[in-house]
Design an enzyme around this catalytic site. Structure first.
Site, PDB file in Angstrom:
ATOM      1  N   LYS A 197      33.548 -62.202   6.286  1.00  0.00           N
ATOM      2  CA  LYS A 197      33.855 -63.067   7.419  1.00  0.00           C
ATOM      3  C   LYS A 197      33.675 -62.357   8.759  1.00  0.00           C
ATOM      4  CE  LYS A 197      36.414 -66.645   5.095  1.00  0.00           C
ATOM      5  NZ  LYS A 197      37.676 -67.391   4.942  1.00  0.00           N
TER       6      LYS A 197
ATOM      7  N   ARG B 260      38.914 -64.190  -3.113  1.00  0.00           N
ATOM      8  CA  ARG B 260      37.653 -64.938  -3.212  1.00  0.00           C
ATOM      9  C   ARG B 260      36.570 -64.108  -2.536  1.00  0.00           C
ATOM     10  NH1 ARG B 260      34.607 -68.463  -0.033  1.00  0.00           N
ATOM     11  NH2 ARG B 260      33.665 -70.236  -1.118  1.00  0.00           N
TER      12      ARG B 260
END
Length: 306
Positions: free
Chosen positions: A220, A260
């Site tokens: 991210k 995840r």
């Protein structure tokens, strides 16, 4: 125990969810696994590298992304879910749409991973309650095309915890059972780089709500900015996997139920390191061996061979 995942309840460590993006425009690997056969093959590869679950998504949630037609989302995810579930994989569907969730469960998915926490589609709670599927409820304030304008927190940890608690209350009122629920702080969703670190450092405040917590930090933006080059430019997504594995180890040590990730192997190792570390700490603190610890004959620390 999260509903429907009994076989994963006793692994003795944080679970690893591998990402299978069946999209042309995801921020990290858009288009690479867009064709169903390629996506299924990628899912098998992630399982071989140590993934416990696979998260199949057909709509990008990268910042600025627009919606795709529901028919397109269904066409992308259903063949992949059906094929992987038929091979025995524990499959999650990454969707905010109730109709996609229901069709995915019919195809074999056992988890609905909803980045909107049920806010994007009022029908989602009824589908989750009726099917009894496990449900990941993420902190969310708006769709990808507007989420960067919705970051306004007095205290990000307190605000995210309270907003998630409100979603849990609404889901329970709609008939969803507590044992179906998993919480996700929504790293990167309506949160700048600096807002993500307090959430990671204080996962215990979310765990105090009494539900399992999933952490999705993989590749991210906040990691890209942390690792920025000398010219200030963030490193690209594919160069964020080592930092992702570091977050995995710390999240696992903090008690996360699942992480995840896009690149599974390093995180699969990291959760096993964290588990061994935690057991050694507990054994010294209690003066007795912890079941499943090193030397106890458990296979909970073994990664599948590839």
């Amino acid at each position: 125990m999260v509903a429907g995942l009994e076989e994963l309840a006793d692994v003795g460590r944080t679970l690893v969810m591998g990402v299978v993006n069946v999209t042309p425009d995801s921020f990290s690997d858009g288009g690479e696994w867009y064709e169903p056969d390629a996506a299924v093959a990628h899912g098998r590869k992630l399982l071989g590298e140590g993934a416990d679950l696979l998260d199949v998504g057909g709509e990008s949630t990268r910042p600025g992304a627009g919606r795709v037609p529901v028919e397109a989302e269904l066409a992308r995810v259903l063949p992949v879910i059906s094929a992987l579930a038929a091979e025995g994989a524990v499959v999650s569907v990454d969707t905010t749409r109730a109709v996609v969730a229901e069709r995915a469960v019919e195809a074999g998915a056992r988890i609905v991973n909803d980045v909107s926490g049920g806010l994007a589609d009022p029908a989602m709670a009824e589908v989750v309650a009726r099917t009894g599927v496990a449900y990941v409820c993420m902190h969310w304030r708006g769709h990808a095309d507007v989420m960067d304008t919705l970051e306004d927190y007095d205290d990000v940890v307190t605000d995210v915890r309270d907003e998630l608690a409100a979603r849990v209350e609404a889901l329970l009122a709609a008939g969803v059972r507590c044992e179906q629920l998993v919480l996700d702080p929504g790293l990167g969703f309506s949160k700048s780089g600096s807002s993500n670190w307090p959430l990671l450092a204080h996962l215990g405040e979310l765990e105090a709500l009494g539900l399992p917590v999933l952490v999705g930090a993989s590749r991210k933006r906040f990691l890209g900015h942390l690792l920025a080059r000398s010219d200030g430019q963030p490193v690209p997504p594919l160069l964020r996997d080592d930092a992702t594995a570091a977050v995995t180890a710390l999240a696992a040590a903090s008690g996360a139920w699942c992480v995840r990730v896009h690149a599974v192997r390093a995180s699969a190792d990291a959760v096993r390191v964290a588990a061994a570390w935690g057991r050694a700490h507990d054994e010294r603190a209690t003066g007795r061996a912890v079941p499943g610890g090193p030397g106890a004959g458990s296979d909970s620390t073994a990664r599948p061979a590839t």
